[in-house]
Design a protein around this motif. Structure first.
Motif, PDB file in Angstrom:
ATOM      1  N   GLU A  15       0.832  -1.212   0.000  1.00  0.00           N
ATOM      2  CA  GLU A  15       0.000   0.000   0.000  1.00  0.00           C
ATOM      3  C   GLU A  15       0.865   1.260   0.000  1.00  0.00           C
ATOM      4  OE1 GLU A  15      -3.508   2.298   0.004  1.00  0.00           O
ATOM      5  OE2 GLU A  15      -3.190   0.181  -0.417  1.00  0.00           O
ATOM      6  N   ALA A  16       1.863   1.318   0.885  1.00  0.00           N
ATOM      7  CA  ALA A  16       2.742   2.489   0.952  1.00  0.00           C
ATOM      8  C   ALA A  16       3.518   2.657  -0.345  1.00  0.00           C
ATOM      9  CB  ALA A  16       3.703   2.372   2.129  1.00  0.00           C
ATOM     10  N   ASN A  17       3.981   1.556  -0.893  1.00  0.00           N
ATOM     11  CA  ASN A  17       4.732   1.633  -2.147  1.00  0.00           C
ATOM     12  C   ASN A  17       3.852   2.066  -3.311  1.00  0.00           C
ATOM     13  OD1 ASN A  17       7.665   0.851  -1.939  1.00  0.00           O
ATOM     14  ND2 ASN A  17       6.693  -0.691  -0.637  1.00  0.00           N
ATOM     15  N   SER A  18       2.633   1.564  -3.379  1.00  0.00           N
ATOM     16  CA  SER A  18       1.708   1.970  -4.444  1.00  0.00           C
ATOM     17  C   SER A  18       1.371   3.454  -4.325  1.00  0.00           C
ATOM     18  CB  SER A  18       0.418   1.158  -4.368  1.00  0.00           C
ATOM     19  OG  SER A  18       0.659  -0.180  -4.662  1.00  0.00           O
ATOM     20  N   MET A  19       1.096   3.891  -3.106  1.00  0.00           N
ATOM     21  CA  MET A  19       0.771   5.298  -2.903  1.00  0.00           C
ATOM     22  C   MET A  19       1.944   6.191  -3.299  1.00  0.00           C
ATOM     23  SD  MET A  19      -1.397   5.019   0.664  1.00  0.00           S
ATOM     24  CE  MET A  19      -1.512   6.781   0.943  1.00  0.00           C
ATOM     25  N   SER A  20       3.148   5.795  -2.938  1.00  0.00           N
ATOM     26  CA  SER A  20       4.323   6.582  -3.285  1.00  0.00           C
ATOM     27  C   SER A  20       4.527   6.640  -4.800  1.00  0.00           C
ATOM     28  CB  SER A  20       5.569   6.018  -2.604  1.00  0.00           C
ATOM     29  OG  SER A  20       6.704   6.787  -2.964  1.00  0.00           O
ATOM     30  N   LEU A  21       4.300   5.512  -5.478  1.00  0.00           N
ATOM     31  CA  LEU A  21       4.426   5.523  -6.936  1.00  0.00           C
ATOM     32  C   LEU A  21       3.470   6.524  -7.558  1.00  0.00           C
ATOM     33  CD1 LEU A  21       4.809   1.741  -7.858  1.00  0.00           C
ATOM     34  CD2 LEU A  21       6.495   3.563  -8.183  1.00  0.00           C
ATOM     35  N   LEU A  22       2.254   6.599  -7.037  1.00  0.00           N
ATOM     36  CA  LEU A  22       1.269   7.529  -7.576  1.00  0.00           C
ATOM     37  C   LEU A  22       1.571   8.972  -7.186  1.00  0.00           C
ATOM     38  CD1 LEU A  22      -1.969   5.454  -6.936  1.00  0.00           C
ATOM     39  CD2 LEU A  22      -0.865   5.885  -9.140  1.00  0.00           C
ATOM     40  N   ILE A  23       1.889   9.191  -5.924  1.00  0.00           N
ATOM     41  CA  ILE A  23       2.080  10.549  -5.398  1.00  0.00           C
ATOM     42  C   ILE A  23       3.423  11.146  -5.804  1.00  0.00           C
ATOM     43  CG2 ILE A  23       2.311  11.892  -3.267  1.00  0.00           C
ATOM     44  CD1 ILE A  23      -0.534  10.941  -4.050  1.00  0.00           C
ATOM     45  N   HIS A  24       4.475  10.370  -5.682  1.00  0.00           N
ATOM     46  CA  HIS A  24       5.806  10.883  -6.001  1.00  0.00           C
ATOM     47  C   HIS A  24       6.180  10.620  -7.457  1.00  0.00           C
ATOM     48  CE1 HIS A  24       6.042  10.179  -1.535  1.00  0.00           C
ATOM     49  NE2 HIS A  24       6.211  11.485  -1.657  1.00  0.00           N
ATOM     50  N   GLY A  25       5.956   9.397  -7.921  1.00  0.00           N
ATOM     51  CA  GLY A  25       6.305   9.050  -9.297  1.00  0.00           C
ATOM     52  C   GLY A  25       5.389   9.683 -10.329  1.00  0.00           C
ATOM     53  N   GLY A  26       4.179  10.024  -9.930  1.00  0.00           N
ATOM     54  CA  GLY A  26       3.215  10.646 -10.836  1.00  0.00           C
ATOM     55  C   GLY A  26       3.016  12.107 -10.555  1.00  0.00           C
ATOM     56  N   GLY A  27       4.013  12.746  -9.937  1.00  0.00           N
ATOM     57  CA  GLY A  27       3.872  14.149  -9.577  1.00  0.00           C
ATOM     58  C   GLY A  27       5.069  14.983  -9.967  1.00  0.00           C
ATOM     59  N   VAL A  28       4.825  16.268 -10.160  1.00  0.00           N
ATOM     60  CA  VAL A  28       5.885  17.234 -10.458  1.00  0.00           C
ATOM     61  C   VAL A  28       5.525  18.554  -9.788  1.00  0.00           C
ATOM     62  CG1 VAL A  28       6.513  16.203 -12.690  1.00  0.00           C
ATOM     63  CG2 VAL A  28       4.801  18.025 -12.614  1.00  0.00           C
ATOM     64  N   PHE A  29       6.497  19.427  -9.663  1.00  0.00           N
ATOM     65  CA  PHE A  29       6.253  20.791  -9.204  1.00  0.00           C
ATOM     66  C   PHE A  29       6.249  21.718 -10.418  1.00  0.00           C
ATOM     67  CE2 PHE A  29       7.852  19.184  -5.087  1.00  0.00           C
ATOM     68  CZ  PHE A  29       6.817  19.619  -4.284  1.00  0.00           C
ATOM     69  N   ALA A  30       5.467  22.761 -10.349  1.00  0.00           N
ATOM     70  CA  ALA A  30       5.378  23.743 -11.430  1.00  0.00           C
ATOM     71  C   ALA A  30       5.150  25.120 -10.826  1.00  0.00           C
ATOM     72  CB  ALA A  30       4.227  23.390 -12.372  1.00  0.00           C
ATOM     73  N   LYS A  31       5.354  26.148 -11.629  1.00  0.00           N
ATOM     74  CA  LYS A  31       5.100  27.531 -11.222  1.00  0.00           C
ATOM     75  C   LYS A  31       4.400  28.246 -12.357  1.00  0.00           C
ATOM     76  CE  LYS A  31       8.702  28.256  -7.869  1.00  0.00           C
ATOM     77  NZ  LYS A  31       9.221  29.335  -7.097  1.00  0.00           N
ATOM     78  N   LEU A  32       3.602  29.234 -11.989  1.00  0.00           N
ATOM     79  CA  LEU A  32       3.013  30.106 -12.982  1.00  0.00           C
ATOM     80  C   LEU A  32       4.043  31.142 -13.390  1.00  0.00           C
ATOM     81  CD1 LEU A  32      -0.525  30.821 -11.468  1.00  0.00           C
ATOM     82  CD2 LEU A  32       0.180  28.973 -12.981  1.00  0.00           C
ATOM     83  N   ASP A  33       3.972  31.583 -14.642  1.00  0.00           N
ATOM     84  CA  ASP A  33       4.867  32.664 -15.054  1.00  0.00           C
ATOM     85  C   ASP A  33       4.301  33.994 -14.560  1.00  0.00           C
ATOM     86  OD1 ASP A  33       2.906  33.480 -16.888  1.00  0.00           O
ATOM     87  OD2 ASP A  33       4.013  32.788 -18.646  1.00  0.00           O
ATOM     88  N   ALA A  34       4.978  35.083 -14.875  1.00  0.00           N
ATOM     89  CA  ALA A  34       4.579  36.409 -14.375  1.00  0.00           C
ATOM     90  C   ALA A  34       3.192  36.828 -14.858  1.00  0.00           C
ATOM     91  CB  ALA A  34       5.620  37.450 -14.793  1.00  0.00           C
ATOM     92  N   GLU A  35       2.719  36.269 -15.961  1.00  0.00           N
ATOM     93  CA  GLU A  35       1.396  36.599 -16.499  1.00  0.00           C
ATOM     94  C   GLU A  35       0.322  35.610 -16.044  1.00  0.00           C
ATOM     95  OE1 GLU A  35       4.176  36.705 -18.732  1.00  0.00           O
ATOM     96  OE2 GLU A  35       4.260  38.821 -18.190  1.00  0.00           O
ATOM     97  N   GLY A  36       0.662  34.702 -15.131  1.00  0.00           N
ATOM     98  CA  GLY A  36      -0.327  33.754 -14.621  1.00  0.00           C
ATOM     99  C   GLY A  36      -0.589  32.587 -15.540  1.00  0.00           C
TER     100      GLY A  36
END
Length: 145
Positions: A71-92
């Motif tokens: 369960e912990a490994n499956s959740m981590s694969l989805l949450i960490h392996g299927g995730g990225v960080f992003a930012k909006l540019d200055a114009e949103g």
């Protein structure tokens, strides 16, 4: 207004960027969210986006499990392996990356969908179909529907 509500469809520009709806940017500003956590939704062909608190919530759930459990490994694969960080540019605007396109099928338009504490990016037709199906399922349980 501190929740993501409603939906809006926006065009992806020639450089692969899309303007986040103003009402969603207002919620991000009110919540002081500058770094976005994006992950592949567990149920729908959509990218879910929120602040670091959303990632923290999922990690607390993972921490409740035995770290060696399936369960912990499956959740981590989805949450960490299927995730990225992003930012909006200055114009949103948000860059519609291959990570987003490949999972959702988004091409020239994006439908932004409010989900209370986060929002989602959908291919417009897929959203319309999922919303119609959800409405039909809800109405199916009512007398006279």
């Amino acid at each position: 207004m501190n929740r993501f509500l409603s939906n809006a469809t926006k065009k992806v520009d020639a450089k692969g960027r899309v303007s986040v709806p103003a009402v969603f940017r207002t919620v991000l500003a009110e919540r002081n969210i500058t770094e976005l956590y994006c992950f592949q939704d567990f149920v729908f062909p959509a990218i879910s986006i929120g602040g670091p608190d959303l990632l923290d919530r999922f990690e607390r759930q993972i921490d409740q499990e035995d770290p060696f459990s399936a369960e912990a490994n499956s959740m981590s694969l989805l949450i960490h392996g299927g995730g990225v960080f992003a930012k909006l540019d200055a114009e949103g605007r948000l860059m519609v990356t291959d990570f987003i396109r490949d999972f959702t099928g988004i091409d020239t338009e994006v439908t932004f969908v409010g989900r209370a504490d986060h929002f989602q990016l959908w291919e417009p037709q897929a959203f319309q179909e999922a919303q119609a199906q959800a409405r039909k399922a809800r109405l199916g349980g009512r007398a006279g529907a």
